[in-house]
Design a protein around this motif. Structure first.
Motif, PDB file in Angstrom:
ATOM      1  N   ASP A 303       0.792  -1.351  -0.012  1.00 27.60           N
ATOM      2  CA  ASP A 303      -0.029  -0.028  -0.067  1.00 27.60           C
ATOM      3  C   ASP A 303       0.931   1.286   0.032  1.00 27.60           C
ATOM      4  O   ASP A 303       0.421   2.178  -0.698  1.00 27.60           O
ATOM      5  CB  ASP A 303      -0.847  -0.041   1.107  1.00 27.60           C
ATOM      6  N   HIS A 306       2.236   1.704  -3.515  1.00 24.15           N
ATOM      7  CA  HIS A 306       1.192   2.482  -4.396  1.00 24.15           C
ATOM      8  C   HIS A 306       0.903   4.030  -4.033  1.00 24.15           C
ATOM      9  O   HIS A 306       0.716   4.708  -5.116  1.00 24.15           O
ATOM     10  CB  HIS A 306       0.016   1.659  -4.114  1.00 24.15           C
ATOM     11  N   SER A 309       3.764   5.224  -6.046  1.00 20.86           N
ATOM     12  CA  SER A 309       3.866   5.191  -7.548  1.00 20.86           C
ATOM     13  C   SER A 309       2.483   6.047  -8.157  1.00 20.86           C
ATOM     14  O   SER A 309       2.500   6.583  -9.316  1.00 20.86           O
ATOM     15  CB  SER A 309       3.875   3.975  -7.992  1.00 20.86           C
ATOM     16  N   LEU A 310       1.491   6.079  -7.279  1.00 23.86           N
ATOM     17  CA  LEU A 310       0.318   6.412  -7.662  1.00 23.86           C
ATOM     18  C   LEU A 310       0.169   8.059  -7.451  1.00 23.86           C
ATOM     19  O   LEU A 310      -0.413   8.960  -8.182  1.00 23.86           O
ATOM     20  CB  LEU A 310      -0.910   5.910  -7.287  1.00 23.86           C
ATOM     21  N   ALA A 316       1.375   6.103 -14.001  1.00 23.65           N
ATOM     22  CA  ALA A 316       1.641   4.917 -12.984  1.00 23.65           C
ATOM     23  C   ALA A 316       1.023   3.726 -13.868  1.00 23.65           C
ATOM     24  O   ALA A 316       0.170   3.580 -14.195  1.00 23.65           O
ATOM     25  CB  ALA A 316       0.717   5.096 -11.803  1.00 23.65           C
ATOM     26  N   THR A 318       0.583  -0.321 -13.455  1.00 26.44           N
ATOM     27  CA  THR A 318       0.173  -1.400 -12.502  1.00 26.44           C
ATOM     28  C   THR A 318       0.120  -2.872 -13.110  1.00 26.44           C
ATOM     29  O   THR A 318      -0.526  -2.778 -14.136  1.00 26.44           O
ATOM     30  CB  THR A 318      -0.997  -1.171 -11.703  1.00 26.44           C
ATOM     31  N   GLU A 322      -1.280  -6.567  -8.834  1.00 26.25           N
ATOM     32  CA  GLU A 322      -0.523  -5.772  -7.994  1.00 26.25           C
ATOM     33  C   GLU A 322      -1.427  -5.029  -6.915  1.00 26.25           C
ATOM     34  O   GLU A 322      -1.194  -4.771  -5.939  1.00 26.25           O
ATOM     35  CB  GLU A 322       0.337  -4.777  -8.892  1.00 26.25           C
ATOM     36  N   GLU A 323      -2.545  -4.853  -7.293  1.00 24.31           N
ATOM     37  CA  GLU A 323      -3.618  -3.995  -6.732  1.00 24.31           C
ATOM     38  C   GLU A 323      -4.333  -4.781  -5.397  1.00 24.31           C
ATOM     39  O   GLU A 323      -4.754  -4.525  -4.605  1.00 24.31           O
ATOM     40  CB  GLU A 323      -4.866  -3.652  -7.478  1.00 24.31           C
ATOM     41  N   ASN A 400      -5.892  -4.317   0.247  1.00 23.85           N
ATOM     42  CA  ASN A 400      -4.999  -3.599  -0.691  1.00 23.85           C
ATOM     43  C   ASN A 400      -6.069  -3.002  -1.905  1.00 23.85           C
ATOM     44  O   ASN A 400      -5.557  -2.141  -2.237  1.00 23.85           O
ATOM     45  CB  ASN A 400      -3.978  -4.755  -1.226  1.00 23.85           C
ATOM     46  N   TYR A 404      -6.129   0.686  -2.919  1.00 21.70           N
ATOM     47  CA  TYR A 404      -5.426   1.115  -4.464  1.00 21.70           C
ATOM     48  C   TYR A 404      -6.784   1.826  -5.078  1.00 21.70           C
ATOM     49  O   TYR A 404      -6.400   3.085  -5.790  1.00 21.70           O
ATOM     50  CB  TYR A 404      -5.283   0.032  -5.098  1.00 21.70           C
ATOM     51  N   THR A 545      -3.087  -0.581 -16.385  1.00 27.18           N
ATOM     52  CA  THR A 545      -2.863  -2.255 -15.696  1.00 27.18           C
ATOM     53  C   THR A 545      -2.376  -2.969 -17.014  1.00 27.18           C
ATOM     54  O   THR A 545      -3.093  -3.245 -18.203  1.00 27.18           O
ATOM     55  CB  THR A 545      -4.507  -2.513 -15.450  1.00 27.18           C
TER      56      THR A 545
END
Length: 554
Positions: A303, A306, A309-310, A316, A318, A322-323, A400, A404, A545
């Motif tokens: 988390d 993320h 990265s987000l 970003a 993903t 990963e989420e 998670n 996300y 994604t």
């Protein structure tokens, strides 16, 4: 949430290397469907405001591609489509490859060459022997590749991820490398960068000539390269040519489970400082060629990763699963299908196989994690799928997936799409924090991540003097304990590996006056908005994604 879907190769292929061995660039492998179904897929994605990005592989084809078949038979038109050479013989009369170049599959001198009995010559392959390199010095080959772009652009795709641009060209004279495996003559050549510019120019011109409707007005482009920083920066373009941004693999290459806050701060700063003026960047935690972030850096840190990265400036990317913090699955030798692993011994394959990060998506607790109605899938499902899956995380109060989703929505705020940033480390490098703010905007956000294995009490005013109570907690990691909705900026208690996004309103006055002893970075956000170099990218708040091409329902 997610704005685009990047598909790994979906073209006809023997599937020796998961579709990166392409036997026809302008069709769909029957495993996945038909061109008609692909068109429907694109339309349905567009109906949901999702863009579709395709993976283009210009470096090599499959040895089953008609081009290679014809080339191996010395058909006049195709004879020079690939890189052929005669080689030599040693004193015993054994055939010797033309030079000492190595493939990605072996460090043995000459391993990048395979003898072809029909043509009676060696052909060059930087990757697997089933993936011969195209001769991109042949203008006919370049025109074939431009036709590939045209074919898919006319089917309304929204952009391309261009694979393996490091290796597009190799030394024309096929000279031995002074150090075997150095790559001096097989990677990062100026001709490869120039071809990236040509691809960009072609797609730019195509868009100008064919801009009709919402989904033809701009294209998202990105290239894959593991070259030196100088080469990576050159891919952005120069004074006379627009280029294509490279993937930022710094998190994959440089961040591990032992990395401290100072390590992360340095990785971020070093990369952002290298970027050319007025360009954007991107953030990648995992991909299909590397161990998953949850395994490599830490399940409980996902988390927080993320949040980085987000919520940093830029795009970003993903990797699927990963989420929900999917983990690598340990593969047995008899379960391994990745040619990289299969090319090694039973004792060493585990250090090379990419299969552990490529298992089926875990949708629910049903058979094969809801990915397939069959009990057997292309790779075994991770055994934790009964607990770690999308459905269970949707139903849990905190997960998670829910974290996300909140982050993906928050990143669309103007503070994140247009704002500046500052980095800081606290608590003896156990805590990493960064601030996002926008001039003349009363809202400021601060992300706080505890990388340590113990609870930390954090005083944010020690690094961000201008912050004032109250601090509103807008997002918490799924593993955070006992977090109130409002907390004091000087007394933030964060459990091990937990992370928070805090919001501050009004009376926030940015200052660059920071005590010398405090490790804070103040940077103008050159990575937030880029028009001149990334005109084809519609927004820096794109979340892509990656859907691995073997994630198919049997």
């Amino acid at each position: 949430g997610v704005d685009a879907i990047w598909l790994n190769p979906i073209y006809p292929s023997p599937l020796i290397d998961s579709g990166y061995d392409i036997s026809n660039y302008t069709d769909i492998d029957p495993v996945f469907g038909t061109l008609q179904l692909f068109d429907e897929f694109v339309q349905q994605a567009h109906n949901r405001s999702l863009k579709v990005i395709l993976d283009i592989v210009p470096n090599h084809s499959s040895d089953k591609h008609e081009w290679f078949v014809q080339s191996s038979q010395k058909n006049k038109h195709y004879s020079d489509y690939y890189i052929w050479a005669n080689g030599s013989k040693d004193k015993k009369g054994n055939r010797m490859p033309p030079n000492n170049w190595v493939s990605t599959y072996s460090n043995e001198a000459g391993s990048a060459w395979t003898w072809h009995s029909t043509r009676q010559q060696w052909y060059y392959h930087k990757f697997h022997k089933s993936q011969p390199d195209l001769n991109l010095r042949n203008e006919n080959v370049l025109q074939e590749l431009l036709h590939v772009f045209d074919f898919w652009l006319r089917r309304n795709v929204d952009g391309f991820r261009i694979s393996a641009v490091s290796y597009l060209y190799e030394d024309k004279d096929l000279r031995n490398e002074l150090v075997v495996g150095s790559g001096n003559y097989t990677s990062g050549l100026p001709e490869s960068t120039a071809l990236v510019y040509k691809f960009r120019s072609y797609i730019d011109n195509w868009v100008k000539e064919n801009s009709v409707g919402k989904y033809n007005s701009s294209k998202l482009l990105i290239v894959e390269s593991y070259d030196s920083p100088d080469v990576l920066m050159s891919l952005y373009g120069n004074a006379t040519h627009n280029g294509i941004p490279p993937f930022n693999f710094q998190f994959i290459k440089s961040i591990q489970n032992t990395s401290t806050a100072a390590d992360i701060k340095k990785v971020l700063e070093d990369w952002l400082k290298k970027l050319p003026n007025n360009t954007g960047t991107n953030w990648v935690l995992s991909n299909h060629d590397n161990s998953r972030a949850a395994t490599r850096i830490g399940l409980n840190r996902v988390d927080g990763l993320h949040m980085i990265s987000l919520l940093l400036p830029g795009q970003a990317y993903t990797y699927y699963g990963e989420e929900i913090a999917m983990l690598d699955r340990r593969m047995l030798w008899n379960e391994t299908i990745d040619p990289m692993g299969c090319s090694k011994s039973k004792e060493t394959y585990g250090s090379y196989s990419r299969d552990p990060a490529r298992t089926p998506m875990q949708w629910n607790a049903n058979i094969s994690a809801g990915f397939s109605s069959n009990k057997v899938t292309y790779l075994p499902v991770h055994p934790d799928y009964t607990e770690r899956n999308v459905q269970s995380q949707q139903n849990n109060a905190r997960s998670n997936w829910k974290t996300y989703k909140l982050l993906a929505a928050l990143r669309k705020n103007r503070v994140f799409t247009h704002g500046d940033y500052r980095f800081a480390t606290l608590n003896n490098d156990h805590v990493f924090a960064f601030k996002r703010y926008l001039a003349n905007n009363p809202i400021t956000y601060v992300v706080v991540i505890n990388l340590g294995l113990r609870q930390e009490t954090i005083n944010l005013k020690s690094v961000f003097l201008e912050l004032e109570d109250p601090a509103e907690v807008v997002i918490v990691s799924s593993n955070a304990a006992h977090i109130a909705s409002n907390i004091s900026v000087v007394n933030i208690i964060l459990s091990a590996n937990a992370a928070l996004v805090l919001k501050f309103e009004e009376n926030i006055c940015e200052t660059t006056t920071v005590p010398v002893t405090v490790p804070v970075t103040t940077e103008k956000n050159s990575a937030a908005i880029s028009f001149s170099i990334t005109q084809l990218i519609t927004s820096t708040s794109v979340v892509v994604t990656l859907v691995f091409n073997l994630l198919r329902r049997y």
